[in-house]
Write a protein that holds these residues in place. Structure first.
Motif, PDB file in Angstrom:
ATOM      1  N   GLY A  41      10.737   0.864  -4.374  1.00 43.23           N
ATOM      2  CA  GLY A  41      10.303   1.767  -5.435  1.00 43.23           C
ATOM      3  C   GLY A  41       8.802   1.679  -5.619  1.00 43.23           C
ATOM      4  O   GLY A  41       8.061   1.325  -4.713  1.00 43.23           O
ATOM      5  N   SER A  42       8.364   1.975  -6.832  1.00 42.44           N
ATOM      6  CA  SER A  42       6.939   2.039  -7.145  1.00 42.44           C
ATOM      7  C   SER A  42       6.407   0.638  -7.457  1.00 42.44           C
ATOM      8  O   SER A  42       6.006   0.328  -8.574  1.00 42.44           O
ATOM      9  CB  SER A  42       6.704   2.977  -8.324  1.00 42.44           C
ATOM     10  N   ILE A  43       6.386  -0.193  -6.437  1.00 38.94           N
ATOM     11  CA  ILE A  43       5.986  -1.591  -6.600  1.00 38.94           C
ATOM     12  C   ILE A  43       4.523  -1.764  -6.234  1.00 38.94           C
ATOM     13  O   ILE A  43       4.116  -1.394  -5.138  1.00 38.94           O
ATOM     14  CB  ILE A  43       6.859  -2.513  -5.726  1.00 38.94           C
ATOM     15  N   ILE A  44       3.760  -2.342  -7.145  1.00 38.20           N
ATOM     16  CA  ILE A  44       2.375  -2.686  -6.855  1.00 38.20           C
ATOM     17  C   ILE A  44       2.296  -4.153  -6.456  1.00 38.20           C
ATOM     18  O   ILE A  44       1.648  -4.511  -5.483  1.00 38.20           O
ATOM     19  CB  ILE A  44       1.471  -2.389  -8.055  1.00 38.20           C
ATOM     20  N   SER A  45       2.965  -4.991  -7.211  1.00 38.76           N
ATOM     21  CA  SER A  45       3.042  -6.405  -6.848  1.00 38.76           C
ATOM     22  C   SER A  45       4.259  -7.030  -7.518  1.00 38.76           C
ATOM     23  O   SER A  45       4.815  -6.489  -8.474  1.00 38.76           O
ATOM     24  CB  SER A  45       1.764  -7.150  -7.257  1.00 38.76           C
ATOM     25  N   ILE A  46       4.649  -8.165  -6.982  1.00 34.24           N
ATOM     26  CA  ILE A  46       5.762  -8.930  -7.543  1.00 34.24           C
ATOM     27  C   ILE A  46       5.251 -10.317  -7.876  1.00 34.24           C
ATOM     28  O   ILE A  46       4.690 -10.991  -7.007  1.00 34.24           O
ATOM     29  CB  ILE A  46       6.948  -9.007  -6.569  1.00 34.24           C
ATOM     30  N   ASN A  47       5.459 -10.737  -9.100  1.00 35.40           N
ATOM     31  CA  ASN A  47       4.987 -12.059  -9.506  1.00 35.40           C
ATOM     32  C   ASN A  47       5.988 -13.123  -9.097  1.00 35.40           C
ATOM     33  O   ASN A  47       5.607 -14.149  -8.534  1.00 35.40           O
ATOM     34  CB  ASN A  47       4.762 -12.096 -11.010  1.00 35.40           C
ATOM     35  N   HIS A  48       7.263 -12.910  -9.398  1.00 37.78           N
ATOM     36  CA  HIS A  48       8.271 -13.846  -8.954  1.00 37.78           C
ATOM     37  C   HIS A  48       9.612 -13.156  -8.788  1.00 37.78           C
ATOM     38  O   HIS A  48       9.878 -12.122  -9.405  1.00 37.78           O
ATOM     39  CB  HIS A  48       8.393 -15.057  -9.884  1.00 37.78           C
TER      40      HIS A  48
END
Length: 126
Positions: free
Chosen positions: A26-33
């Protein structure tokens, strides 16, 4: 906007192994955890393991998972895996993937969301 899709659940005998997968899209910019929780019938949802994404990231495991479960990641694919070994009957539960995601069309105006998968059933029985 962000979807987490799990796979890999099933039935196994005590002492057996399973590998769960979770892919974020999807509209993912970043994932922290990203990590895994589980919920057994009649019980509250509980943490299994969570991994912080990025350089120097760490993984924390519930006491029940230490030494038997292991998280691995493919950051390029926004995918996380949970290898479960020596499964016990108390491991029977629905396992949910979780991710803390920065979502949006661009960083400007983006927002952080708690995202959950639909769950995958793991049954450990003789």
């Amino acid at each position: 906007q962000v979807q987490l899709v799990e796979s890999g659940g099933g039935s196994v005998q005590p002492g057996g192994s399973l590998r769960l997968s979770c892919a974020a899209s999807g509209s993912i910019i970043s994932i922290n955890h990203m990590g895994w929780y589980r919920q057994a019938p009649g019980k509250e949802r509980e943490l299994v393991a969570v991994s912080t994404i990025g350089v120097g990231g760490r993984t924390d495991y519930a006491d029940s998972a230490k030494g038997r479960f292991a998280i691995s990641r493919d950051n390029a694919k926004n995918t996380i895996y949970l290898e479960m070994n020596n499964l016990k009957t108390e491991g029977t539960a629905t396992y949910y993937c979780y991710a803390f995601v920065q979502a949006g069309a661009s960083r400007r105006g983006s927002h952080w969301d708690d995202c959950w998968g639909q769950g995958t059933q793991v049954t450990v029985s003789t």
